[in-house]
Structure formats: structure tokens, C-alpha cells
Design a protein around this motif. Structure first.
Motif, PDB file in Angstrom:
ATOM      1  N   VAL A   5      65.026 -17.075  49.729  1.00  0.00           N
ATOM      2  CA  VAL A   5      65.064 -18.106  48.674  1.00  0.00           C
ATOM      3  C   VAL A   5      63.654 -18.513  48.101  1.00  0.00           C
ATOM      4  N   ARG A   6      63.198 -18.370  47.100  1.00  0.00           N
ATOM      5  CA  ARG A   6      62.109 -18.971  46.620  1.00  0.00           C
ATOM      6  C   ARG A   6      62.271 -20.272  45.784  1.00  0.00           C
ATOM      7  N   ARG A   7      63.296 -20.319  45.033  1.00  0.00           N
ATOM      8  CA  ARG A   7      63.412 -21.596  44.333  1.00  0.00           C
ATOM      9  C   ARG A   7      64.843 -22.083  44.244  1.00  0.00           C
ATOM     10  N   ALA A   8      65.118 -23.320  43.986  1.00  0.00           N
ATOM     11  CA  ALA A   8      66.547 -23.836  43.990  1.00  0.00           C
ATOM     12  C   ALA A   8      66.595 -25.027  43.220  1.00  0.00           C
ATOM     13  N   ALA A   9      67.756 -25.090  42.525  1.00  0.00           N
ATOM     14  CA  ALA A   9      67.972 -26.283  41.658  1.00  0.00           C
ATOM     15  C   ALA A   9      69.276 -26.951  41.933  1.00  0.00           C
ATOM     16  N   LEU A  10      69.335 -28.346  42.146  1.00  0.00           N
ATOM     17  CA  LEU A  10      70.641 -29.004  42.229  1.00  0.00           C
ATOM     18  C   LEU A  10      70.866 -29.727  40.960  1.00  0.00           C
ATOM     19  N   LEU A  11      72.049 -29.666  40.533  1.00  0.00           N
ATOM     20  CA  LEU A  11      71.961 -30.393  39.247  1.00  0.00           C
ATOM     21  C   LEU A  11      73.540 -30.853  39.007  1.00  0.00           C
ATOM     22  N   THR A  12      73.520 -32.049  38.065  1.00  0.00           N
ATOM     23  CA  THR A  12      74.827 -32.671  37.810  1.00  0.00           C
ATOM     24  C   THR A  12      75.308 -31.930  36.122  1.00  0.00           C
ATOM     25  N   ASP A  13      76.430 -32.117  35.932  1.00  0.00           N
ATOM     26  CA  ASP A  13      76.905 -31.326  34.704  1.00  0.00           C
ATOM     27  C   ASP A  13      76.247 -31.969  33.594  1.00  0.00           C
ATOM     28  N   GLY A  14      75.546 -33.191  33.688  1.00  0.00           N
ATOM     29  CA  GLY A  14      74.899 -33.813  32.537  1.00  0.00           C
ATOM     30  C   GLY A  14      73.746 -32.923  32.215  1.00  0.00           C
ATOM     31  N   ALA A  15      73.005 -32.222  33.154  1.00  0.00           N
ATOM     32  CA  ALA A  15      71.904 -31.584  33.042  1.00  0.00           C
ATOM     33  C   ALA A  15      72.327 -29.878  32.758  1.00  0.00           C
ATOM     34  N   THR A  16      73.375 -29.603  33.247  1.00  0.00           N
ATOM     35  CA  THR A  16      73.743 -27.906  33.158  1.00  0.00           C
ATOM     36  C   THR A  16      74.148 -27.687  31.587  1.00  0.00           C
ATOM     37  N   ARG A  17      74.555 -28.909  30.910  1.00  0.00           N
ATOM     38  CA  ARG A  17      74.813 -28.838  29.453  1.00  0.00           C
ATOM     39  C   ARG A  17      73.904 -27.765  28.757  1.00  0.00           C
ATOM     40  N   VAL A  18      72.663 -27.746  29.207  1.00  0.00           N
ATOM     41  CA  VAL A  18      71.751 -27.064  28.432  1.00  0.00           C
ATOM     42  C   VAL A  18      71.851 -25.662  28.361  1.00  0.00           C
ATOM     43  N   VAL A  19      72.752 -25.180  29.780  1.00  0.00           N
ATOM     44  CA  VAL A  19      73.116 -23.852  29.637  1.00  0.00           C
ATOM     45  C   VAL A  19      74.460 -23.482  29.611  1.00  0.00           C
TER      46      VAL A  19
END
Length: 287
Positions: A213-227
């Protein structure tokens, strides 16, 4: 004879959490304690719905975050599910017996955990706060979609009155959701039952070697909205944005999209114009 100890990949963490505009409390939380990082998203209590609890979701998610930190300090090598179960159990005691913890609307939270070990990453995902990982240049998503699958199944049985899902549809959805919270035919979330932790998605990924693993992101659904709601980025693009501009820029773009006429409530139906948004970005060097 000298023994060569393999280098442990370093983990650099950048985090940002922003409350929804106009809201007094941020019901999201971040956690970083040693090699453990997390995001949590408290479930908003809809107006007019009882919860059986005198505490709100912001209180619950703050308590759960604190209890997770204490559990990790007490038993740092325990499985992540065991740490979460202990934290949920401890928060039950924090209610001081004043609340109906069997109520279907009792405060709850999603949980996304990531823990660095000597050569691996342990992860846990419970409900809709996903983990995005770059493994050897290939971006993947660890997502618990049981809430979405449950609601889609119910909407197919009883379609909404309109495409925009008006207030009556929203209230019906809340009732359905409560009926299927922490049930085998529904979805699982951190609430009052420690057993929900055993239903989380858990696994281990390598931190060394060519498939690391080189990178990782932990997100709430308020941030995943952009995708997943606005379609302004894909998951690789989201990781690139976090690496180059940071979590604050990701959330700035989410806020801009939420107020953009092109993604209004009519063109992109959603129950909340704005939502609390949280992103934690982890970069792993070495290995």
C-alpha cells in the motif's frame, strides 16, 4: 552477529473535518493515536423522530472516539473489531442508565479504522465510511454497502412518490432504516450493541514489497460526495487530489459543488444539501 531489522514504512497523516454549513455541531470525528487512524460519522437524528436518548449524535461520536483511543492504549495489539466492541461497550456505560439503549433510533456512528503494524495495515470498515487504498498503483475501495443495498431493496418494493424524494419519502426511509439497523437482513453500525463490531469488514494489506500500500484515504460520506454523488472525480483522482492539495481542498470542492446550480437538489436529489465532511489521507514511505 548483527541482526538486520527491516525498516518500518513511515506513515504521514493529513486530516480535515468540517461541519455542514449552518450546523452548530460536527457529527464527524477523526482519530489519530500512534499507528491507529480513524474517521467516524454520527447518524443525524431527523427532526420529529425520537431516539430514546437524551444525548445527541455529536455526543455519541465524540464518546466513541475517546473510548476507541482508550481501548487502543490499553490493548494495542488486539484485533480492530475487539477494540471497537470494547469502545461500544464502554459508551453504553457512559449513558449512566438514563437512556433507552434498545430504542431503534439510539445514537450510532459509522467507523473506518486503519492501523499500521511492522509490515502490514489492518483495516476495519463499518457502514458507509469507506477506505480508499492505492496498492502498487492500483486504486481499490473497501466499502460496506449494506445500508445502501438495504434501502435500495426497500425502495424497489415501495418506490418514492417523486424522483426528488420529498419529505414523506424521507420519513418513510428513516422508519425503514431503523427497522433494519443491526439486523441480519439489514445493515450494521456502531450503536449500543458491541456485537456489531464483529459484522464489520476487516482485513490486512501489505506495507512492504512490490504489492504494498502506498496511499490510503478514510472518508465520511460527506466527503465521498465528490465521487459517488457529484461525479466530479473518480477514486484515483480523489487520492491524487489529497496527495497534491490535501483534505481541506477536497472538502472545499465538495462545498462548492453543494452550492453549484448544476448539482442542485433537483438535478442531484439528496436529503441534505450539505453534510459534515471528513477526510484523512495517509502516505506510506519506504518498504
Amino acid at each position: 552477529m548483527l541482526r538486520v531489522i527491516p525498516a518500518v514504512p513511515t506513515m504521514r497523516v493529513d486530516a480535515c473535518s468540517v461541519a455542514a454549513p449552518g450546523q452548530p455541531d460536527n457529527e464527524d470525528q477523526t482519530l489519530q493515536y500512534g499507528d491507529l487512524v480513524a474517521v467516524l460519522d454520527g447518524a443525524t437524528a431527523p427532526a420529529g423522530f425520537d431516539t430514546g436518548c437524551r444525548h445527541g449524535p455529536a455526543w455519541y461520536v465524540r464518546r466513541l472516539t475517546a473510548r476507541l483511543t482508550l481501548a487502543a492504549a490499553t490493548a494495542p495489539a488486539d484485533p480492530l473489531a475487539a477494540l471497537l466492541a470494547e469502545a461500544v461497550r464502554a459508551v453504553r456505560g457512559d449513558h449512566d442508565g438514563d437512556c433507552d439503549l434498545g430504542h431503534p433510533g439510539t445514537p450510532s456512528s459509522t467507523v473506518c479504522l486503519l492501523r499500521r503494524t511492522s509490515g502490514h495495515l489492518d483495516y476495519l470498515v463499518l457502514c458507509d465510511s469507506p477506505l480508499i487504498v492505492d496498492v502498487a498503483g492500483q486504486v481499490g475501495v473497501v466499502a460496506d454497502d449494506r445500508l445502501a443495498a438495504t434501502m435500495d431493496r426497500l425502495w424497489q418494493r415501495e418506490p418514492p412518490a417523486t424522483d426528488t424524494r420529498q419529505e414523506a419519502d424521507y420519513r418513510r426511509a428513516v422508519q425503514w432504516q431503523r427497522q433494519h439497523t443491526n439486523t441480519p437482513d439489514g445493515y450494521w453500525v456502531a450503536a449500543a450493541d458491541p456485537a456489531a463490531a464483529d459484522r464489520a469488514l476487516c482485513g490486512t494489506l501489505p506495507l512492504t514489497g512490490p504489492g504494498r500500500v502506498r496511499r490510503a484515504a478514510l472518508l465520511t460520506d460527506g466527503a465521498t460526495r465528490v465521487v459517488d454523488l457529484f461525479g466530479l472525480l473518480d477514486w484515483p483522482g480523489l487520492l491524487d487530489l489529497l496527495a497534491n492539495a490535501g483534505p481541506a481542498e477536497l472538502i472545499r470542492r465538495v462545498r462548492a459543488a453543494e452550492t453549484d446550480g448544476a448539482v442542485s437538489l433537483t438535478t442531484v436529489p439528496r436529503h441534505k444539501r450539505h453534510d459534515d465532511a471528513t477526510a484523512v489521507f495517509c502516505l506510506f514511505d519506504g518498504g
